[in-house]
Design a protein around this motif. Structure first.
Motif, PDB file in Angstrom:
ATOM      1  N   ASP A   4     -27.214  22.714 -24.719  1.00  0.00           N
ATOM      2  CA  ASP A   4     -26.961  22.247 -26.088  1.00  0.00           C
ATOM      3  C   ASP A   4     -26.516  23.400 -26.981  1.00  0.00           C
ATOM      4  O   ASP A   4     -25.584  23.251 -27.781  1.00  0.00           O
ATOM      5  CB  ASP A   4     -28.223  21.606 -26.680  1.00  0.00           C
ATOM      6  CG  ASP A   4     -28.541  20.260 -26.076  1.00  0.00           C
ATOM      7  OD1 ASP A   4     -27.674  19.691 -25.370  1.00  0.00           O
ATOM      8  OD2 ASP A   4     -29.668  19.764 -26.298  1.00  0.00           O
TER       9      ASP A   4
ATOM     10  N   ARG B 147     -22.965  23.795 -28.832  1.00  0.00           N
ATOM     11  CA  ARG B 147     -22.924  23.967 -30.282  1.00  0.00           C
ATOM     12  C   ARG B 147     -22.127  25.229 -30.629  1.00  0.00           C
ATOM     13  O   ARG B 147     -21.317  25.222 -31.547  1.00  0.00           O
ATOM     14  CB  ARG B 147     -24.348  24.032 -30.829  1.00  0.00           C
ATOM     15  CG  ARG B 147     -24.456  23.828 -32.288  1.00  0.00           C
ATOM     16  CD  ARG B 147     -25.871  23.619 -32.815  1.00  0.00           C
ATOM     17  NE  ARG B 147     -26.921  24.318 -32.118  1.00  0.00           N
ATOM     18  CZ  ARG B 147     -27.839  23.747 -31.356  1.00  0.00           C
ATOM     19  NH1 ARG B 147     -27.848  22.451 -31.187  1.00  0.00           N
ATOM     20  NH2 ARG B 147     -28.778  24.456 -30.770  1.00  0.00           N
TER      21      ARG B 147
ATOM     22  N   LEU C  79     -27.795  15.264 -33.887  1.00  0.00           N
ATOM     23  CA  LEU C  79     -27.752  15.098 -32.433  1.00  0.00           C
ATOM     24  C   LEU C  79     -29.106  15.388 -31.798  1.00  0.00           C
ATOM     25  O   LEU C  79     -29.431  14.829 -30.749  1.00  0.00           O
ATOM     26  CB  LEU C  79     -26.669  15.987 -31.821  1.00  0.00           C
ATOM     27  CG  LEU C  79     -25.235  15.597 -32.168  1.00  0.00           C
ATOM     28  CD1 LEU C  79     -24.255  16.580 -31.560  1.00  0.00           C
ATOM     29  CD2 LEU C  79     -24.922  14.176 -31.731  1.00  0.00           C
ATOM     30  N   GLN C  80     -29.898  16.244 -32.420  1.00  0.00           N
ATOM     31  CA  GLN C  80     -31.232  16.512 -31.897  1.00  0.00           C
ATOM     32  C   GLN C  80     -32.160  15.315 -32.109  1.00  0.00           C
ATOM     33  O   GLN C  80     -33.166  15.178 -31.419  1.00  0.00           O
ATOM     34  CB  GLN C  80     -31.835  17.761 -32.554  1.00  0.00           C
ATOM     35  CG  GLN C  80     -31.146  19.043 -32.151  1.00  0.00           C
ATOM     36  CD  GLN C  80     -31.151  19.289 -30.665  1.00  0.00           C
ATOM     37  OE1 GLN C  80     -32.159  19.112 -30.004  1.00  0.00           O
ATOM     38  NE2 GLN C  80     -30.015  19.672 -30.110  1.00  0.00           N
TER      39      GLN C  80
ATOM     40  N   ARG D 106     -26.851  12.002 -26.844  1.00  0.00           N
ATOM     41  CA  ARG D 106     -26.324  13.312 -27.239  1.00  0.00           C
ATOM     42  C   ARG D 106     -25.298  13.786 -26.211  1.00  0.00           C
ATOM     43  O   ARG D 106     -24.222  14.254 -26.553  1.00  0.00           O
ATOM     44  CB  ARG D 106     -27.473  14.311 -27.375  1.00  0.00           C
ATOM     45  CG  ARG D 106     -27.074  15.688 -27.792  1.00  0.00           C
ATOM     46  CD  ARG D 106     -28.241  16.623 -28.097  1.00  0.00           C
ATOM     47  NE  ARG D 106     -29.309  16.593 -27.125  1.00  0.00           N
ATOM     48  CZ  ARG D 106     -30.481  15.991 -27.295  1.00  0.00           C
ATOM     49  NH1 ARG D 106     -30.760  15.373 -28.419  1.00  0.00           N
ATOM     50  NH2 ARG D 106     -31.408  16.018 -26.353  1.00  0.00           N
TER      51      ARG D 106
ATOM     52  N   PHE E  90     -22.091  11.809 -26.530  1.00  0.00           N
ATOM     53  CA  PHE E  90     -21.377  12.241 -27.732  1.00  0.00           C
ATOM     54  C   PHE E  90     -20.638  13.555 -27.473  1.00  0.00           C
ATOM     55  O   PHE E  90     -19.449  13.681 -27.780  1.00  0.00           O
ATOM     56  CB  PHE E  90     -22.369  12.418 -28.897  1.00  0.00           C
ATOM     57  CG  PHE E  90     -21.738  12.850 -30.185  1.00  0.00           C
ATOM     58  CD1 PHE E  90     -21.247  11.921 -31.077  1.00  0.00           C
ATOM     59  CD2 PHE E  90     -21.649  14.198 -30.513  1.00  0.00           C
ATOM     60  CE1 PHE E  90     -20.668  12.311 -32.274  1.00  0.00           C
ATOM     61  CE2 PHE E  90     -21.075  14.604 -31.699  1.00  0.00           C
ATOM     62  CZ  PHE E  90     -20.582  13.658 -32.588  1.00  0.00           C
ATOM     63  N   LEU E  91     -21.336  14.527 -26.906  1.00  0.00           N
ATOM     64  CA  LEU E  91     -20.728  15.834 -26.661  1.00  0.00           C
ATOM     65  C   LEU E  91     -19.620  15.751 -25.613  1.00  0.00           C
ATOM     66  O   LEU E  91     -18.564  16.385 -25.769  1.00  0.00           O
ATOM     67  CB  LEU E  91     -21.798  16.839 -26.239  1.00  0.00           C
ATOM     68  CG  LEU E  91     -22.813  17.188 -27.325  1.00  0.00           C
ATOM     69  CD1 LEU E  91     -23.945  18.023 -26.755  1.00  0.00           C
ATOM     70  CD2 LEU E  91     -22.153  17.896 -28.492  1.00  0.00           C
TER      71      LEU E  91
ATOM     72  N   ALA F   9     -25.102   7.715 -31.811  1.00  0.00           N
ATOM     73  CA  ALA F   9     -24.910   9.091 -32.268  1.00  0.00           C
ATOM     74  C   ALA F   9     -24.182   9.124 -33.605  1.00  0.00           C
ATOM     75  O   ALA F   9     -24.572   9.858 -34.524  1.00  0.00           O
ATOM     76  CB  ALA F   9     -24.130   9.884 -31.223  1.00  0.00           C
TER      77      ALA F   9
ATOM     78  N   CYS G  68     -25.548  10.523 -37.136  1.00  0.00           N
ATOM     79  CA  CYS G  68     -24.806  11.544 -37.881  1.00  0.00           C
ATOM     80  C   CYS G  68     -24.562  11.081 -39.316  1.00  0.00           C
ATOM     81  O   CYS G  68     -24.746  11.842 -40.266  1.00  0.00           O
ATOM     82  CB  CYS G  68     -23.469  11.841 -37.199  1.00  0.00           C
ATOM     83  SG  CYS G  68     -23.603  12.828 -35.700  1.00  0.00           S
TER      84      CYS G  68
END
Length: 178
Positions: free
Chosen positions: A78, A82, A123-124, A131, A134-135, A165, A169
């Motif tokens: 993660d 990021r 996201l956390q 998550r 999404f990523l 997600a 957000c």
């Protein structure tokens, strides 16, 4: 004392035992893996914070070190994503700065970085699978089908993860809610 009141104390006791028995090992393992004592300390702290946040997670853990290592590895991934997102943003900003006669104001850059931090916090707050979806979709630009195959779920589930997600957000990011 009722059963509901004893659960938090049982959880706190279990976390205390897990921490005292394995924190030193986890910190050393992370130092070897990351090559930096400060980053290792941060990831170890984040690992135990994630464990504390998941109250049911301590029930029936047979191999605590494997569980800690897996949690820490996910946190490292993660963090790397990021950082990659931040670096990509900064690279794009640098390209724009070179191609445009005017540069973004420092407050605009700060607002963009704060928005990225808010997105990271949002996201956390969602499940690990949401998550990940999404990523993979927005950072790695993978298709829904590719994500579904990687996560072992249907494309419909990937769509649900992405909606979850994005809603998180939107609810956590003041700049996106306007």
């Amino acid at each position: 004392m009722s059963a509901a009141e004893s659960i938090p104390q049982q959880h706190a006791h279990a976390v205390h035992i897990l921490y005292s028995d394995h924190h030193g090992w986890l910190s050393g393992w992370l130092r070897k893996r990351l090559g930096c004592a400060h980053n290792a300390a941060d990831v170890a702290q984040d690992t135990f914070m994630r464990i504390i946040a998941s109250r049911d997670a301590l029930l029936g853990v047979d191999q605590p070190r494997a569980w800690l290592a897996t949690t820490a590895k996910r946190l490292i991934i993660d963090r790397a994503r990021r950082q990659a997102l931040e670096q990509a943003y900064l690279a794009e900003m640098a390209l724009l700065a070179d191609s445009l006669p005017c540069h973004p104001a420092p407050d605009e850059t700060l607002m963009a970085l704060e928005a990225l931090d808010q997105i990271g916090a949002a996201l956390q707050a969602i499940s690990a699978r949401a998550r990940e979806a999404f990523l993979l979709h927005y950072l790695d630009q993978q298709t829904h089908a590719a994500i579904a195959a990687q996560l072992g779920v249907s494309t419909r589930m990937v769509q649900k993860y992405l909606v979850q997600a994005l809603l998180e957000c939107r609810s956590q990011c003041a700049a996106l809610a306007q």
